[in-house]
Design a protein around this motif. Structure first.
Motif, short mmCIF file in Angstrom:
data_model
loop_
_atom_site.label_atom_id
_atom_site.label_comp_id
_atom_site.label_asym_id
_atom_site.label_seq_id
_atom_site.Cartn_x
_atom_site.Cartn_y
_atom_site.Cartn_z
N MET A 5 0.83 -1.21 -0.06
CA MET A 5 0.18 0.10 -0.06
C MET A 5 0.97 1.36 -0.03
N THR A 6 0.50 2.41 -0.57
CA THR A 6 0.92 3.46 -0.58
C THR A 6 0.12 4.76 0.10
N VAL A 103 -9.19 -3.79 -4.41
CA VAL A 103 -7.86 -3.23 -3.50
C VAL A 103 -6.96 -2.77 -4.13
N HIS A 104 -6.74 -1.42 -4.13
CA HIS A 104 -5.56 -1.03 -4.85
C HIS A 104 -4.76 -0.35 -3.99
N SER A 105 -3.43 0.41 -4.50
CA SER A 105 -2.33 0.69 -3.74
C SER A 105 -2.78 1.76 -2.81
N GLU A 106 -3.78 2.50 -3.27
CA GLU A 106 -3.97 3.76 -2.11
C GLU A 106 -5.40 3.45 -1.61
N ALA A 151 -11.97 2.88 2.11
CA ALA A 151 -10.96 3.49 2.98
C ALA A 151 -9.98 3.80 2.15
N TYR A 152 -9.11 4.87 2.68
CA TYR A 152 -8.03 5.27 1.81
C TYR A 152 -6.77 4.99 2.77
N SER A 153 -5.61 4.50 1.93
CA SER A 153 -4.32 4.38 2.71
C SER A 153 -3.60 5.52 3.03
N ASN A 154 -3.14 5.62 4.28
CA ASN A 154 -2.54 6.60 4.82
C ASN A 154 -0.81 6.27 5.21
N PRO A 158 2.61 -3.35 3.80
CA PRO A 158 2.18 -4.47 3.24
C PRO A 158 0.80 -4.49 2.96
N ALA A 159 0.03 -4.89 1.88
CA ALA A 159 -1.32 -4.89 1.63
C ALA A 159 -1.81 -6.33 2.10
N ALA A 160 -1.23 -7.26 2.49
CA ALA A 160 -1.82 -8.64 2.98
C ALA A 160 -2.68 -8.39 4.10
#
Length: 203
Positions: A5-6, A103-106, A151-154, A158-160
């Motif tokens: 994730m980023t 599910v994407h990187s962000e 949800a947004y990644s902050n 790891p994405a797992a």
């Protein structure tokens, strides 16, 4: 599915704290099944670090960027709404399914089926914007993947853990699209919020 994730919360060119952007959104107003589905996935993610869950009142499907509010005169906004109204009036309300987990990187989002089912709505507001305001460099063309963000990644990581938390998957639910909403949106910390400017009906 991504391996990592980023951080989603980087600034697009021209964006800054407090600067409002005009966008067309599709909003799931009054559709309890959509809100329930989002909540079920958010409950699964509640204990996972590195995510900002989207509050129910700000759930949305970004459909078209118009431009920065401080660069668009009021008369152009009025013309945009009128032009979009004429175009959307020629379309019948559309029903799609929402819930295809993405599910994407962000972040985590729910896509639709059929995947191109809302393209006529996007085309109508996109053409209206091009005709009245002009194309904006952040307009997202050529690709558009309609989705409701859960949800947004902050953070980077790891994405797992996120992918594992989302099992088992829930069944999609219907989403009826009967209008497009023009909003003035601002980024407020780790949140997108907006002022509604116009609701334009299909049909």
């Amino acid at each position: 599915m991504p391996e990592r994730m980023t951080d989603h919360w980087w600034w697009l060119p021209g964006m800054r704290p407090g600067r409002r952007m005009l966008l067309w959104h599709i909003l799931p107003h009054g559709q309890a099944e959509v809100f329930d589905l989002v909540r079920r996935y958010q409950d699964k993610l509640a204990g996972v670090d590195g995510l900002d869950l989207v509050p129910a009142e700000w759930l949305h499907m970004t459909t078209q960027i118009v431009g920065f509010e401080d660069e668009i005169p009021r008369e152009q906004v009025d013309a945009l709404v009128a032009d979009a109204g004429r175009r959307l009036a020629a379309l019948e309300p559309v029903e799609v399914e929402v819930g295809r987990l993405w599910v994407h990187s962000e972040g985590v989002a729910l896509g639709i089926r059929p995947e191109r089912g809302l393209d006529p709505v996007r085309q109508a507001v996109r053409e209206a914007a091009a005709e009245t305001v002009g194309a904006h460099p952040l307009d997202g063309e050529p690709g558009w993947t309609p989705h409701v963000s859960v949800a947004y990644s902050n953070a980077d990581g790891p994405a797992a853990p996120i992918i594992e938390a989302l099992d088992p998957r829930a069944a999609p639910v219907p989403l009826r699209v009967g209008a497009a909403h023009l909003v003035a949106q601002v980024r407020d910390g780790h949140l997108y919020r907006w002022e509604p400017l116009a609701e334009v009906a299909l049909g």
